[in-house]
Scaffold this active site. Structure first.
Site, PDB file in Angstrom:
ATOM      1  CB  CYS B 184      -0.904   0.032   1.232  1.00  0.00           C
ATOM      2  SG  CYS B 184      -1.821  -1.483   1.521  1.00  0.00           S
ATOM      3  CG  HIS B 188      -1.991   5.094  -0.989  1.00  0.00           C
ATOM      4  ND1 HIS B 188      -2.696   6.111  -1.593  1.00  0.00           N
ATOM      5  CD2 HIS B 188      -2.376   3.954  -1.605  1.00  0.00           C
ATOM      6  CE1 HIS B 188      -3.489   5.591  -2.531  1.00  0.00           C
ATOM      7  NE2 HIS B 188      -3.309   4.290  -2.553  1.00  0.00           N
ATOM      8  NE  ARG B 232      -9.488   1.521  -4.038  1.00  0.00           N
ATOM      9  CZ  ARG B 232      -8.954   1.816  -5.220  1.00  0.00           C
ATOM     10  NH1 ARG B 232      -9.262   2.919  -5.822  1.00  0.00           N
ATOM     11  NH2 ARG B 232      -8.119   1.018  -5.816  1.00  0.00           N
ATOM     12  CB  CYS B 236      -5.623  -1.559  -3.303  1.00  0.00           C
ATOM     13  SG  CYS B 236      -6.096   0.181  -3.194  1.00  0.00           S
TER      14      CYS B 236
END
Lengths: 207, 275
Positions: B184, B188, B232, B236
């Site tokens: 992630c 991010h 979501r 991802c």
């Protein structure tokens, strides 16, 4: 007068991020691995290896991509050893194919099987390359005029090939995929990507 | 002093002209999207996600499943049937299930225990394809989130099990895997970056997490349906070249708990609207 507090703040910020880099996870070993294995119960056989981490992934994850020097050196040495070089000794392929590769993000998602075409490199997702393509990402540095800025030197050509083949060989815990080592791109495709960056006639090196 | 600044500015403009062109175009795109968002804000009823929220409310109140009962006895943490403000305190530890659960995982539980649905069937194809409406569980989750709209994320996350789950979520956020070595954090964990022209929220920073986490579930213009938080994350992991993330898995709950913890104090504005 205003400069002194700013300097102090900068030092504090640097010290803070260094401390963060050393921070170890509070989760007992194996818990995250078990959670990941359980979270993808329907994984097809060819995807199962993706649930596990190799040593480099483990070390980069644990240090939040900021490994201590001795770990970084070990990663660099290990990853560099995986690089395979073109049999003909030539690093520069076709920049036009390289440009197509840089635009193409196809490949290796669970909806991409059986493969309909060759994998892409998706370079523009993260990098600026040519001036013409304005839809580029900024996760990686701009590569505009990459070759020109390096006088198209032979040593730089080889260095680019190595970076694309395995970015960790140049920058341990780089965010960039290990395109060659992980068989995302073939040696021929990597040569085409090198051409995009290093050919004097590539649009990447034009004004 | 002024002329030095002017010369410096001129040099900068010259050196960065190529980047300048791109930035100007990006700014145009951003502006257009911002105008669209503003128009929707001025008329909140124009968000198509509200239709799914309404559908979710009806589904909550309708007797369904093998046991033919409604979900009105489902305890979302504030007592059976209490929906208003419940989402703002999720995820949380539920004693009856002996697990920390986010809203969708809790709905799976209630639909199985109260209504007699088979949870294994519910997680088989839990998310809509492009152009299809959000599935029933997702519609109910959208309504529940909407019932906390305007409130701030206030999950305590101080129970030992909750703390464990948040720590696991942080671990997973930084865990690299798959043929692309993605986590992630690849996208991010820094400020102001983007993929192509799409801006990326810096979710490891509470300041940015507070701004965006409360917009989920959200209506996605590009896929013309409501996407829940579980969906979501599934998306991802798809992009990360991982297999299909199971809805309600411990890893999914842990990531949602971590993101919610990051977003503590941020306002809930669900369903939000995304590109």
């Amino acid at each position: 007068m205003k400069k002194l507090p700013l300097a102090i703040v900068s030092v504090a910020v640097i010290a803070g991020s260094a401390a963060l880099a050393q921070q170890k996870s509070t989760v007992p070993p194996g818990v995250a691995d078990a959670a990941i294995k359980a979270a993808f119960p329907g994984a097809p056989e060819q995807f199962v290896p993706r649930l596990s981490q190799d040593e480099t992934m483990k070390q980069c994850s644990a240090s939040h991509n900021n490994p201590p020097k001795e770990v970084a050196d070990a990663i660099q040495k290990r990853e560099k050893a995986t690089i395979e070089y073109p049999a003909d000794g030539k690093f520069i392929g076709d920049w036009k194919k390289g440009e197509a590769l840089a635009q193409n993000g196809y490949g290796m998602r669970f909806t991409d099987y059986p493969p309909a075409r060759a994998n892409g490199g998706n370079c523009y997702a993260c990098h600026q390359i040519t001036k013409q393509e304005v839809s580029y990402g900024t996760l990686g540095p701009s590569l505009y005029q990459y070759g020109k800025l390096r006088d198209f030197k032979e040593a730089e050509v080889k260095a680019v090939y190595e970076k694309i083949y395995n970015s960790h060989a140049a920058l341990p815990c780089s965010n960039m995929p290990r395109f060659g080592t992980n068989k995302v791109l073939t040696i021929e495709q990597i040569k085409d990507a090198v051409a995009l960056l290093m050919s004097p006639d590539s649009p990447a090196n034009k004004d | 002093m002024k002329s030095t600044t002017a010369i410096f500015a001129a040099v900068c403009i010259g050196a960065l002209s190529a980047i300048g062109v791109a930035i100007a175009q990006d700014a145009e795109t951003e502006k257009a999207i911002e105008r669209y968002r503003q128009m929707l804000k001025e008329d909140p009823w124009s968000n198509p996600g509200l239709l799914d929220s309404d559908r979710g409310e009806a589904l909550w109140k309708t007797p369904r499943g093998p046991k033919n009962v409604s979900l009105e006895q489902c305890d979302l943490g504030k007592g059976p049937g209490k929906v208003e403000g419940a989402f703002a305190e999720l995820p949380r530890y539920f004693k009856d299930a002996d697990r920390v659960m986010d809203v969708e995982t809790r709905l799976l539980w209630c639909m199985e225990k109260l209504q007699g649905f088979n949870a294994a069937d519910l997680v088989k194809r839990p998310h809509p394809g492009g152009g299809q409406p959000v599935k029933e569980l997702g519609a109910i989750a959208t309504w529940i989130a909407n019932q906390s709209s305007g409130q701030k994320f206030a999950a305590k996350l101080d129970h030992p099990k909750e703390k464990e789950v948040v720590a696991l979520g942080e671990d997973l956020f930084f865990r690299r895997s798959g043929p692309f070595d993605f986590s992630c954090a690849t996208c991010h964990a820094a400020e102001g970056l983007r993929i192509r022209l799409q801006g990326l929220p810096y979710l490891a920073d509470p300041k940015e997490a507070r701004k965006v986490v409360g917009e989920w579930p959200a209506y996605r213009v590009s896929s013309t349906h409501v996407m829940t938080m579980q969906h979501r994350l599934y998306d991802c992991y798809w992009q990360m070249r991982m297999p299909e993330l199971q809805m309600g898995s411990d890893a999914s709950v842990a990531l949602i708990a971590y993101l919610t913890k990051q977003a503590t104090g941020g306002e809930i504005a669900a369903p939000g609207l995304k590109r």
